[in-house]
Design a protein around this motif. Structure first.
Motif, PDB file in Angstrom:
ATOM      1  N   UNK A   1     -36.904 -62.225 -37.717  1.00  0.00           N
ATOM      2  CA  UNK A   1     -36.519 -63.456 -38.414  1.00  0.00           C
ATOM      3  C   UNK A   1     -37.238 -63.560 -39.749  1.00  0.00           C
ATOM      4  N   UNK A   2     -36.469 -63.713 -40.813  1.00  0.00           N
ATOM      5  CA  UNK A   2     -37.040 -63.795 -42.143  1.00  0.00           C
ATOM      6  C   UNK A   2     -37.606 -65.162 -42.483  1.00  0.00           C
ATOM      7  N   UNK A   3     -38.416 -65.187 -43.530  1.00  0.00           N
ATOM      8  CA  UNK A   3     -39.080 -66.399 -44.027  1.00  0.00           C
ATOM      9  C   UNK A   3     -38.076 -67.454 -44.455  1.00  0.00           C
ATOM     10  N   UNK A   4     -36.873 -67.003 -44.838  1.00  0.00           N
ATOM     11  CA  UNK A   4     -35.841 -67.914 -45.328  1.00  0.00           C
ATOM     12  C   UNK A   4     -34.751 -68.206 -44.302  1.00  0.00           C
ATOM     13  N   UNK A   5     -34.863 -67.636 -43.092  1.00  0.00           N
ATOM     14  CA  UNK A   5     -33.803 -67.777 -42.081  1.00  0.00           C
ATOM     15  C   UNK A   5     -33.909 -69.090 -41.310  1.00  0.00           C
ATOM     16  N   UNK A   6     -34.059 -70.196 -42.010  1.00  0.00           N
ATOM     17  CA  UNK A   6     -34.302 -71.471 -41.355  1.00  0.00           C
ATOM     18  C   UNK A   6     -34.024 -72.615 -42.324  1.00  0.00           C
ATOM     19  N   UNK A   7     -33.683 -73.762 -41.765  1.00  0.00           N
ATOM     20  CA  UNK A   7     -33.532 -74.952 -42.603  1.00  0.00           C
ATOM     21  C   UNK A   7     -34.881 -75.590 -42.911  1.00  0.00           C
ATOM     22  N   UNK A   8     -35.950 -75.064 -42.344  1.00  0.00           N
ATOM     23  CA  UNK A   8     -37.305 -75.496 -42.690  1.00  0.00           C
ATOM     24  C   UNK A   8     -37.752 -74.735 -43.933  1.00  0.00           C
ATOM     25  N   UNK A   9     -38.040 -75.409 -45.032  1.00  0.00           N
ATOM     26  CA  UNK A   9     -38.490 -74.693 -46.226  1.00  0.00           C
ATOM     27  C   UNK A   9     -39.965 -74.299 -46.113  1.00  0.00           C
ATOM     28  N   UNK A  10     -40.236 -72.994 -46.181  1.00  0.00           N
ATOM     29  CA  UNK A  10     -41.616 -72.526 -46.177  1.00  0.00           C
ATOM     30  C   UNK A  10     -42.122 -72.302 -47.600  1.00  0.00           C
ATOM     31  N   UNK A  11     -41.221 -72.388 -48.576  1.00  0.00           N
ATOM     32  CA  UNK A  11     -41.622 -72.361 -49.970  1.00  0.00           C
ATOM     33  C   UNK A  11     -41.945 -73.760 -50.447  1.00  0.00           C
ATOM     34  N   UNK A  12     -42.043 -73.921 -51.762  1.00  0.00           N
ATOM     35  CA  UNK A  12     -42.428 -75.228 -52.308  1.00  0.00           C
ATOM     36  C   UNK A  12     -41.252 -76.175 -52.467  1.00  0.00           C
ATOM     37  N   UNK A  13     -40.056 -75.715 -52.081  1.00  0.00           N
ATOM     38  CA  UNK A  13     -38.869 -76.568 -52.160  1.00  0.00           C
ATOM     39  C   UNK A  13     -37.781 -75.989 -51.267  1.00  0.00           C
ATOM     40  N   UNK A  14     -36.727 -76.781 -51.044  1.00  0.00           N
ATOM     41  CA  UNK A  14     -35.566 -76.279 -50.297  1.00  0.00           C
ATOM     42  C   UNK A  14     -34.807 -75.320 -51.203  1.00  0.00           C
ATOM     43  N   UNK A  15     -34.554 -74.110 -50.703  1.00  0.00           N
ATOM     44  CA  UNK A  15     -33.907 -73.071 -51.494  1.00  0.00           C
ATOM     45  C   UNK A  15     -32.505 -72.789 -50.946  1.00  0.00           C
ATOM     46  N   UNK A  16     -31.678 -72.077 -51.719  1.00  0.00           N
ATOM     47  CA  UNK A  16     -30.284 -71.863 -51.291  1.00  0.00           C
ATOM     48  C   UNK A  16     -30.127 -71.320 -49.881  1.00  0.00           C
ATOM     49  N   UNK A  17     -30.950 -70.342 -49.495  1.00  0.00           N
ATOM     50  CA  UNK A  17     -30.798 -69.777 -48.156  1.00  0.00           C
ATOM     51  C   UNK A  17     -31.198 -70.767 -47.070  1.00  0.00           C
ATOM     52  N   UNK A  18     -32.135 -71.668 -47.352  1.00  0.00           N
ATOM     53  CA  UNK A  18     -32.488 -72.698 -46.364  1.00  0.00           C
ATOM     54  C   UNK A  18     -31.277 -73.545 -45.995  1.00  0.00           C
ATOM     55  N   UNK A  19     -30.372 -73.723 -46.961  1.00  0.00           N
ATOM     56  CA  UNK A  19     -29.190 -74.562 -46.731  1.00  0.00           C
ATOM     57  C   UNK A  19     -28.129 -73.848 -45.898  1.00  0.00           C
ATOM     58  N   UNK A  20     -28.270 -72.535 -45.755  1.00  0.00           N
ATOM     59  CA  UNK A  20     -27.301 -71.768 -44.968  1.00  0.00           C
ATOM     60  C   UNK A  20     -27.496 -71.979 -43.471  1.00  0.00           C
ATOM     61  N   UNK A  21     -28.766 -72.138 -43.053  1.00  0.00           N
ATOM     62  CA  UNK A  21     -29.097 -72.137 -41.630  1.00  0.00           C
ATOM     63  C   UNK A  21     -29.303 -73.548 -41.089  1.00  0.00           C
ATOM     64  N   UNK A  22     -29.131 -73.662 -39.781  1.00  0.00           N
ATOM     65  CA  UNK A  22     -29.313 -74.944 -39.105  1.00  0.00           C
ATOM     66  C   UNK A  22     -30.308 -74.736 -37.974  1.00  0.00           C
TER      67      UNK A  22
END
Length: 521
Positions: A48-69
């Motif tokens: 599971x990647x760092x971006x494979x989630x609707x939880x933002x682990x970066x400093x903001x919500x990013x495009x890939x975060x919006x893909x997953x639920x």
């Protein structure tokens, strides 16, 4: 004479009563101590990647975060602490062995995945290099097994201290036929579906998870016969079985450790029918819709486990640690889309020492300790699990046989502002993981210290330097601008690799190992 005998008798009776009292007191203390110990669940996701989630682990919500639920990851992060700089190893077995042993993969010489089919190296052939000497049979709790790292798994220490220890799902700590392949040899009282293989043959109950006559391979998932032909997706079957195993320890108030190690979201990328159509409707291609359904099925499992704990009033005394075993797969195929874009803004993916291959989602909920919705930016790495979980459980590691490289992250859980820029994290892959090359893949070492990260390419002894604070995507190579940082990090990396007696690939032309980073200035 009679008085002497009577006195001796009284003395013996008194001693017996004292021994019985002390034994009773010890038992009472032990019982009380067990009750005070927390339950622990490590919820380990595969690939599971760092971006494979609707939880933002970066400093903001990013495009890939919006893909997953992933609403249950959102729930866990609101109830616990989110780690923005958590690291694993680039591939599975090195991470999983480091977690159980507390040793860095380079130290344990478990630097590539182990094969379930035979006790041979899994290195791909290469024109330039011969494979290094490494422990291709993985980790072993028994001494003297060829090509293994002998180490005491922390579940064994928990079991010895009175914990009910359960493994569910993917194991992949050692090759078939070695002790490390069997969770029951690694300190687990109960094992469901864990063996030497690193991915499932099938996620489908209709396929018997691969267990069909004449079609079963090493990857056929064991132990789930009651779900054959039922249409129960593998992730759900494992969750149901995990919950069953917790009934008795919760009822008997025995502390438990659950290693909830899903096969999801590793390939084969297959649709979880509960969620697939919603991602097709959202406009994803078929492959990425299947992948997103695997992610949401994993998240549902997390929610099911959390709901069960709450229904049994066990949630207040249960620590949950969520982690992935490496960065998200970015090879296309089997992923959809353009290769190495699946973890953006992180560079590359699984198998790479770039951030996309090693930075992973991590959340810890420790009721009464972690502050709800807190965020920790301090970097941690997978070998830290060994000392951390034992400290949480109040269990000593005195009986371990190996030297521990990990550091407890309990101080971070108590203080999210904890900061240590002097610690160095190290990755070392002297192997050829896959036949094709990619960013940071095959024959790479890396070190992170503070915000600086140095990558060493063994093919040409070249180096790259990045400042992760300002360049999380590793786009701007600063190797020429900061030669003093390059020199310092090269020395630190090399000295640690030498101390660990880490191996290097062999140059076929010279028949000599590749130079260490500080030898190739």
């Amino acid at each position: 004479m009679m008085n002497v005998s009577l006195n001796k008798f009284r003395f013996c009776v008194s001693m017996m009563l004292l021994i019985l009292f002390m034994g009773s007191a010890k038992a009472q203390f032990s019982k009380k101590d067990k009750k005070s110990r927390p339950n622990i669940i490590v919820f380990l996701v595969d690939d599971m990647g760092w971006m494979d989630t609707s939880v933002p682990f970066g400093d903001s919500v990013m495009p890939l975060n919006k893909r997953y639920h992933t609403p249950n990851m959102e729930r866990l992060s609101k109830e616990g602490m989110k780690f923005t700089n958590a690291y694993a190893q680039p591939v599975c077995t090195p991470t999983r062995a480091s977690m159980l042993s507390g040793m860095n993969a380079a130290h344990a010489r478990i630097t590539n995945w182990t094969s379930p089919a035979n006790n041979n190296p899994t290195d791909n052939a290469d024109e330039q290099f011969s494979a290094p000497e490494w422990n291709y049979n993985g980790m072993s709790p028994v001494a003297g097994i060829p090509h293994t790292q002998y180490a005491t798994p922390f579940p064994q220490l928990l079991k010895d201290a009175g914990y009910f220890t359960v493994h569910v799902g993917k194991a992949h700590w050692g090759s078939a036929g070695t002790p490390g392949a069997n969770p029951l040899s690694m300190g687990f009282i109960t094992n469901i579906a864990g063996h030497a293989a690193g991915h499932p043959q099938s996620y489908l109950g209709e396929d018997n998870y691969g267990n069909k006559a004449g079609k079963a391979s090493w990857q056929a998932v064991p132990d789930l016969g009651e779900y054959y032909g039922t249409g129960t997706f593998l992730t759900d079957a494992l969750t149901k079985e995990a919950i069953k195993t917790l009934e008795n320890p919760i009822k008997n108030k025995q502390p438990f450790y659950l290693n909830m190690a899903h096969y999801a979201v590793h390939d084969p990328i297959m649709a979880d029918p509960r969620y697939y159509q919603k991602y097709i409707d959202a406009g994803l291609d078929q492959v990425e819709a299947k992948y997103a359904s695997l992610v949401e099925g994993m998240d549902q499992s997390l929610g099911d486990v959390m709901d069960y704990l709450k229904s049994k009033q066990a949630d207040k005394n249960t620590i949950i640690v969520f982690m992935s075993d490496n960065g998200g797969l970015s090879l296309a195929p089997p992923r959809g889309g353009q290769a190495h874009t699946q973890n953006l803004p992180l560079k590359a993916g699984k198998g790479s020492v770039n951030e996309g291959g090693i930075r992973v989602p991590m959340i810890v909920k420790w009721p009464g300790v972690t502050k709800p919705a807190s965020v920790a930016d301090q970097y941690v790495i997978i070998e830290d699990f060994f000392p951390s979980l034992l400290e949480m459980a109040k269990v000593s590691d005195d009986k371990k046989v190996q030297d521990i490289d990990g550091k407890s992250f309990v101080p971070i859980l108590k203080n999210p502002d904890f900061k240590d820029d002097n610690r160095a994290l190290i990755w070392h892959i002297p192997n050829k993981w896959i036949a094709n090359e990619g960013p940071g893949i095959n024959y790479q070492s890396a070190i992170r210290k503070g915000d600086w990260k140095l990558i060493y390419d063994m093919r040409d002894q070249s180096k790259q330097l990045y400042n992760l604070k300002t360049d999380i995507g590793e786009h701007i190579d600063l190797v020429d601008k900061h030669p003093e940082v390059v020199k310092t990090l090269s020395k630190t990396l090399s000295e640690q690799l030498r101390q660990w007696k880490a191996t290097m690939p062999i140059d076929k032309k010279t028949n000599q190992p590749v130079q260490m980073p500080d030898e190739s200035e």
